[in-house]
Design a protein around this motif. Structure first.
Motif, PDB file in Angstrom:
ATOM      1  N   TRP A 156       0.808  -1.236   0.000  1.00  0.00           N
ATOM      2  CA  TRP A 156       0.000   0.000   0.000  1.00  0.00           C
ATOM      3  C   TRP A 156       0.834   1.276   0.000  1.00  0.00           C
ATOM      4  O   TRP A 156       0.456   2.256  -0.656  1.00  0.00           O
ATOM      5  CB  TRP A 156      -0.975  -0.006   1.176  1.00  0.00           C
ATOM      6  CG  TRP A 156      -2.214  -0.801   0.876  1.00  0.00           C
ATOM      7  CD1 TRP A 156      -2.615  -1.956   1.460  1.00  0.00           C
ATOM      8  CD2 TRP A 156      -3.200  -0.501  -0.122  1.00  0.00           C
ATOM      9  NE1 TRP A 156      -3.780  -2.416   0.905  1.00  0.00           N
ATOM     10  CE2 TRP A 156      -4.166  -1.533  -0.066  1.00  0.00           C
ATOM     11  CE3 TRP A 156      -3.356   0.521  -1.059  1.00  0.00           C
ATOM     12  CZ2 TRP A 156      -5.275  -1.551  -0.906  1.00  0.00           C
ATOM     13  CZ3 TRP A 156      -4.450   0.499  -1.896  1.00  0.00           C
ATOM     14  CH2 TRP A 156      -5.400  -0.524  -1.829  1.00  0.00           C
ATOM     15  N   TRP A 159       1.580   1.984  -3.576  1.00  0.00           N
ATOM     16  CA  TRP A 159       0.407   2.466  -4.297  1.00  0.00           C
ATOM     17  C   TRP A 159       0.061   3.888  -3.888  1.00  0.00           C
ATOM     18  O   TRP A 159      -0.422   4.686  -4.711  1.00  0.00           O
ATOM     19  CB  TRP A 159      -0.787   1.544  -4.064  1.00  0.00           C
ATOM     20  CG  TRP A 159      -0.682   0.236  -4.786  1.00  0.00           C
ATOM     21  CD1 TRP A 159      -0.545  -1.005  -4.229  1.00  0.00           C
ATOM     22  CD2 TRP A 159      -0.683   0.028  -6.203  1.00  0.00           C
ATOM     23  NE1 TRP A 159      -0.463  -1.968  -5.207  1.00  0.00           N
ATOM     24  CE2 TRP A 159      -0.551  -1.365  -6.429  1.00  0.00           C
ATOM     25  CE3 TRP A 159      -0.790   0.876  -7.299  1.00  0.00           C
ATOM     26  CZ2 TRP A 159      -0.524  -1.916  -7.703  1.00  0.00           C
ATOM     27  CZ3 TRP A 159      -0.764   0.328  -8.570  1.00  0.00           C
ATOM     28  CH2 TRP A 159      -0.628  -1.045  -8.777  1.00  0.00           C
ATOM     29  N   HIS A 194      -2.041 -10.699 -11.370  1.00  0.00           N
ATOM     30  CA  HIS A 194      -3.311 -11.412 -11.402  1.00  0.00           C
ATOM     31  C   HIS A 194      -3.233 -12.693 -10.567  1.00  0.00           C
ATOM     32  O   HIS A 194      -4.213 -13.068  -9.901  1.00  0.00           O
ATOM     33  CB  HIS A 194      -3.701 -11.738 -12.842  1.00  0.00           C
ATOM     34  CG  HIS A 194      -4.123 -10.532 -13.626  1.00  0.00           C
ATOM     35  ND1 HIS A 194      -5.262  -9.824 -13.334  1.00  0.00           N
ATOM     36  CD2 HIS A 194      -3.557  -9.900 -14.680  1.00  0.00           C
ATOM     37  CE1 HIS A 194      -5.402  -8.815 -14.186  1.00  0.00           C
ATOM     38  NE2 HIS A 194      -4.356  -8.833 -15.005  1.00  0.00           N
ATOM     39  N   ARG A 196      -1.273 -13.145  -7.969  1.00  0.00           N
ATOM     40  CA  ARG A 196      -1.257 -12.770  -6.552  1.00  0.00           C
ATOM     41  C   ARG A 196      -2.629 -12.288  -6.109  1.00  0.00           C
ATOM     42  O   ARG A 196      -2.998 -12.385  -4.954  1.00  0.00           O
ATOM     43  CB  ARG A 196      -0.202 -11.677  -6.310  1.00  0.00           C
ATOM     44  CG  ARG A 196       1.220 -12.184  -6.356  1.00  0.00           C
ATOM     45  CD  ARG A 196       2.173 -11.123  -5.814  1.00  0.00           C
ATOM     46  NE  ARG A 196       2.136  -9.928  -6.633  1.00  0.00           N
ATOM     47  CZ  ARG A 196       2.991  -9.672  -7.626  1.00  0.00           C
ATOM     48  NH1 ARG A 196       3.913 -10.563  -7.939  1.00  0.00           N
ATOM     49  NH2 ARG A 196       2.900  -8.555  -8.312  1.00  0.00           N
ATOM     50  N   GLY A 197      -3.360 -11.685  -7.028  1.00  0.00           N
ATOM     51  CA  GLY A 197      -4.686 -11.164  -6.696  1.00  0.00           C
ATOM     52  C   GLY A 197      -4.591  -9.789  -6.054  1.00  0.00           C
ATOM     53  O   GLY A 197      -3.622  -9.462  -5.367  1.00  0.00           O
ATOM     54  N   GLY A 198      -5.579  -8.971  -6.296  1.00  0.00           N
ATOM     55  CA  GLY A 198      -5.667  -7.680  -5.620  1.00  0.00           C
ATOM     56  C   GLY A 198      -4.976  -6.542  -6.326  1.00  0.00           C
ATOM     57  O   GLY A 198      -5.256  -5.382  -6.009  1.00  0.00           O
ATOM     58  N   VAL A 201      -7.362  -4.237  -8.305  1.00  0.00           N
ATOM     59  CA  VAL A 201      -8.202  -3.484  -7.361  1.00  0.00           C
ATOM     60  C   VAL A 201      -7.400  -2.359  -6.730  1.00  0.00           C
ATOM     61  O   VAL A 201      -7.881  -1.220  -6.602  1.00  0.00           O
ATOM     62  CB  VAL A 201      -8.763  -4.429  -6.281  1.00  0.00           C
ATOM     63  CG1 VAL A 201      -9.500  -3.636  -5.205  1.00  0.00           C
ATOM     64  CG2 VAL A 201      -9.682  -5.463  -6.912  1.00  0.00           C
ATOM     65  N   ARG A 202      -6.190  -2.650  -6.343  1.00  0.00           N
ATOM     66  CA  ARG A 202      -5.361  -1.611  -5.722  1.00  0.00           C
ATOM     67  C   ARG A 202      -5.053  -0.498  -6.714  1.00  0.00           C
ATOM     68  O   ARG A 202      -4.985   0.677  -6.341  1.00  0.00           O
ATOM     69  CB  ARG A 202      -4.059  -2.227  -5.180  1.00  0.00           C
ATOM     70  CG  ARG A 202      -4.296  -3.190  -4.034  1.00  0.00           C
ATOM     71  CD  ARG A 202      -2.995  -3.641  -3.385  1.00  0.00           C
ATOM     72  NE  ARG A 202      -3.235  -4.603  -2.329  1.00  0.00           N
ATOM     73  CZ  ARG A 202      -2.336  -4.959  -1.415  1.00  0.00           C
ATOM     74  NH1 ARG A 202      -1.119  -4.422  -1.443  1.00  0.00           N
ATOM     75  NH2 ARG A 202      -2.635  -5.842  -0.490  1.00  0.00           N
TER      76      ARG A 202
END
Length: 480
Positions: A156, A159, A194, A196-198, A201-202
């Protein structure tokens, strides 16, 4: 003598130094042009007056004006001081381009891409201009580098840094947010993310956070667009074909860079595709939007040039280093005529310079106490009054038709008196500064101003300088 290890590893240093050196050559030689005069006018006002200004016009440049206001407070408002932030920003953009290229494609691509950026005419053009385009270029490359880091390790804090840079990019130039089209492709092609996922969205959350900052500016800027870009026409196919040359500031160089970049985009995998679309999609958006609203200004695309340089460097990297550097040097040589021309004037075309300082020197050399001055035109984008105020800050002739100045109006333009006959009655010697070179200086003056001028004065002397006419008006002999 062998170089220290850290210096061998710091390949970003060479493009940075090359950009600084090239951009610094005659940095203050060309006169300030109209847009730079607008920067000076806005940034030199008190903050409350500056904020009132951006409420009426140029809101999209408000953050840059505030930055320049702080800079002027420390370093002054000489031509050199006004342009130095852009030169430093372009040098920073070259450094970050090198780092981005090294991260994506290897050190050689980074080095060659940074050096290509350094030698382009557009780098000098916008690195020598007191406008936000160099800063936008820096932020665009930084945002892309931060995206690469966030995709590699999607924490985070990374990001958050990406979102903050996107917000700064939009504050510097709203259209530059079109870079997100290329970033979206990079996120979609990020297979590891993809798995790892998320990550998508992040990315959406980061973009949304930046959008919260930029939406109010976009709404305000949209309301001012018609007035601010009323001079922009609808682009045709020729404008689209000539876009690489327009952006890079030299047709041959732009065509060569575009060809090399196209080959690089096709051969450098998903990031080649992502960077290629980071160039093509903003250009396509600018062209399509320009069909419906006044927006097609090629310099708005300067921020994509570093990505084109990296793609072109990807084409050159498999060559021997000496051969690749020779091609970089050739690109620089091909741009030499434009490099020389832009150091004479920032006007377009370069064959139509406007020499504000020469005109003001004539007035300063011949003025007398009690002289007045009028400008033709007073509206539009000539900014003759701002040029006189900048280049003749003390003891300039009185602006006899002035009713309300730019600061009081919270605008870039002043208001003239409604009854020019009455306002002109207070002076016996009057200077006229007119846009263009005219045998009759009053020929281009609106009748509402020209008629009272002809009734009260005659043209005593006339001077022509590039792009401008200066005339001294005095009463006819019978009225002395």
């Amino acid at each position: 003598m062998l170089l220290p290890g850290w210096l061998r590893r710091a390949n970003w240093l060479w493009p940075t130094l090359a950009t600084l050196i090239i951009t610094a050559v005659q940095l203050d030689h060309a006169p300030l042009w109209r847009d730079e005069l607008a920067t000076w006018s806005a940034a030199s006002r008190p903050v409350d007056d500056l904020l009132r200004l951006v409420g009426n016009i140029d809101a999209v440049n408000g953050a840059y004006y505030l930055l320049m206001h702080a800079w002027i407070a420390v370093f002054g408002d000489s031509v050199l001081a006004l342009r130095l932030p852009s030169a430093l920003a372009m040098a920073g953009a070259a450094a970050l381009t090198t780092l981005l290229g090294a991260r994506l494609f290897g050190p050689r691509v980074g080095l060659l891409g940074g050096l290509l950026l350094a030698v382009l005419p557009s780098t000098s053009r916008y690195g020598q201009e007191a406008r936000p385009y160099a800063l936008v270029t820096l932020l665009a490359v930084l945002a892309t580098l931060l995206l690469v880091r966030a995709l590699h390790r999607p924490t985070w804090p990374r990001w958050l840094g990406y979102a903050a840079t996107l917000a700064a990019l939009g504050l510097a130039n709203l259209f530059a947010v079109s870079l997100l089209a290329g970033h979206a492709i990079a996120v979609l092609l990020d297979r590891q993310g993809h798995r790892r996922g998320g990550v998508p969205v992040r990315w959406v959350v980061a973009v949304g956070a930046a959008g919260l900052v930029l939406v109010p500016l976009a709404v305000l800027g949209r309301g001012q667009q018609g007035r601010q870009l009323d001079w922009v026409g609808r682009p045709g196919l020729a404008a689209l074909v000539g876009l690489p040359g327009s952006v890079v500031q030299a047709a041959v160089v732009g065509g060569l860079l575009f060809g090399l970049a196209a080959l690089g985009a096709a051969s450098r995998g998903r990031w080649g595709a992502a960077l290629g679309l980071s160039v093509l999609l903003p250009a396509a958006l600018l062209f399509v939007a320009g069909q419906f609203t006044p927006l097609f200004v090629p310099r708005y695309l300067v921020f994509v040039v570093p990505f084109g340089c990296l793609l072109a460097a990807g084409t050159l990297a498999p060559l021997r280093l000496g051969a690749a550097l020779a091609i970089v040097l050739t690109v620089g040589v091909l741009g030499t005529p434009e490099q020389a021309a832009l150091r004479r004037t920032h006007e377009s075309p370069r064959t139509a310079p406007v020499d504000y300082p020469a005109a003001v020197r004539i007035i300063a050399a011949h003025r007398q106490p009690g002289d007045g001055i009028v400008y033709a035109p007073r509206d539009g984008w000539a900014f003759l009054d701002l040029a006189t105020a900048y280049y003749l800050p003390a003891a300039r002739p009185r602006d006899v038709l002035l009713a309300e100045d730019q600061v009081r109006r919270a605008d870039l333009w002043a208001t003239e008196c409604a009854q020019p006959e009455r306002c002109l009655a207070s002076v016996d010697r009057l200077w006229l500064l007119a846009w263009g070179e005219h045998a009759d200086p009053l020929a281009g003056v609106p009748a509402s101003r020209a008629d009272p001028l002809r009734a009260r004065f005659r043209i005593d002397r006339r001077w022509s300088v590039p792009g401008l006419t200066v005339a001294l008006l005095t009463p006819p002999p019978t009225r002395r």
